[in-house]
Design an enzyme around this catalytic site. Structure first.
Site, PDB file in Angstrom:
ATOM      1  N   GLU A  74      -1.381  68.916  87.282  1.00 39.38           N
ATOM      2  CA  GLU A  74      -0.571  67.832  86.714  1.00 39.38           C
ATOM      3  C   GLU A  74      -0.162  66.843  87.802  1.00 39.38           C
ATOM      4  O   GLU A  74      -0.298  65.627  87.640  1.00 39.38           O
ATOM      5  CB  GLU A  74       0.673  68.410  86.032  1.00 39.38           C
ATOM      6  CG  GLU A  74       0.380  69.114  84.719  1.00 39.38           C
ATOM      7  CD  GLU A  74       1.586  69.845  84.141  1.00 39.38           C
ATOM      8  OE1 GLU A  74       1.557  70.153  82.945  1.00 39.38           O
ATOM      9  OE2 GLU A  74       2.550  70.108  84.881  1.00 39.38           O
TER      10      GLU A  74
ATOM     11  N   ALA B 259       7.670  67.187  80.228  1.00 38.24           N
ATOM     12  CA  ALA B 259       8.463  67.666  81.359  1.00 38.24           C
ATOM     13  C   ALA B 259       9.419  68.733  80.849  1.00 38.24           C
ATOM     14  O   ALA B 259       9.737  68.796  79.660  1.00 38.24           O
ATOM     15  CB  ALA B 259       9.242  66.528  82.008  1.00 38.24           C
TER      16      ALA B 259
END
Length: 240
Positions: free
Chosen positions: A114, A94
């Site tokens: 994703e 992230a």
């Protein structure tokens, strides 16, 4: 510390988080394979464990063409959501993590795939080093990506910039050299930059996805089940 030593140190932290995440992977699982520098360490580790025989009968679902190529080179059997619509676990990095484990993702350009793969997974394990921690999403002052169709991208950029829910943001078309960056899905990316954290990221997410012509955004709200954070003091695991 030199720039090279600092980069090596950050890579080591990413590797520690990635290896810890791979402990969630068991033989026989269908695994979402993330995209980016941190996720790449996890894909490498899965490849190593398959080669050694410690893991068997793994099927990987990659979130980008880049990850697909990496996994193929490592001999990881692959599938797509068409043939494997339900995954046991997904592992990905992230760009930002807030105190509630909400995320900004997609600076690597793979946000749509994703999000699709991670929403199809029973468990999403997010791996970061401690530089990615923020008090509020948008707080790093780095890009929060929005994938848009190429058609009338400038119109959509202006509409994004004018949304009250992201008031004050700067919107820029992502470039690659002198041409617009093109995602694996043949779309463009408009990057939003914030001077202060987004006031209400849930409202911003809803407003952005409500615009026709927006394909997906990089706000991953209530998606991570586990966040593994590697820092100077070791590896910390946070769960929802």
């Amino acid at each position: 510390m030199s720039v090279r030593a600092a980069a090596q140190s950050q890579d080591e932290l990413k590797k520690q988080a990635a290896w810890k995440a791979v402990e969630y992977v068991k033989s026989g699982m269908v695994v979402g394979l993330g995209t980016g520098s941190t996720a790449a360490f996890a894909v490498d580790r899965i490849g190593e464990l398959l080669k050694s025989g410690e893991l068997q009968n793994i099927v990987g679902v990659p979130t980008s063409e880049r990850t697909k190529e990496q996994a193929e080179a490592l001999g990881i059997p692959l599938a797509t959501l068409d043939t494997q619509p339900k995954l046991d676990v997904a592992i990905d990095g992230a760009d930002e993590v807030d105190p509630d484990l909400n995320l900004v993702k997609g600076r690597g350009g793979a946000l749509l795939r994703e999000k699709m793969v991670e929403l199809a997974s029973d468990k999403f394990v997010c791996i970061v080093d401690d530089t990615k921690l923020v008090d509020g999403l948008g707080g790093s002052k780095l890009a929060m990506p929005v994938e848009v169709v190429q058609f009338c991208w400038e119109y959509n950029l202006q509409r994004l910039r004018n949304l009250p829910e992201v008031a004050g943001c700067t919107a820029k078309l992502r470039m690659e050299g002198d041409k617009p960056y093109v995602t694996d899905n043949s779309n463009y990316i408009v990057d939003l930059y914030f001077e202060k954290p987004i006031k209400d990221a849930y409202a911003a997410a809803k407003a952005i996805e409500g615009l026709v012509g927006v394909v997906e955004h990089g706000l991953f709200m209530d998606m991570a089940n586990v966040v593994i954070i590697a820092g100077g003091g070791g590896v910390v695991l946070k769960e929802k």
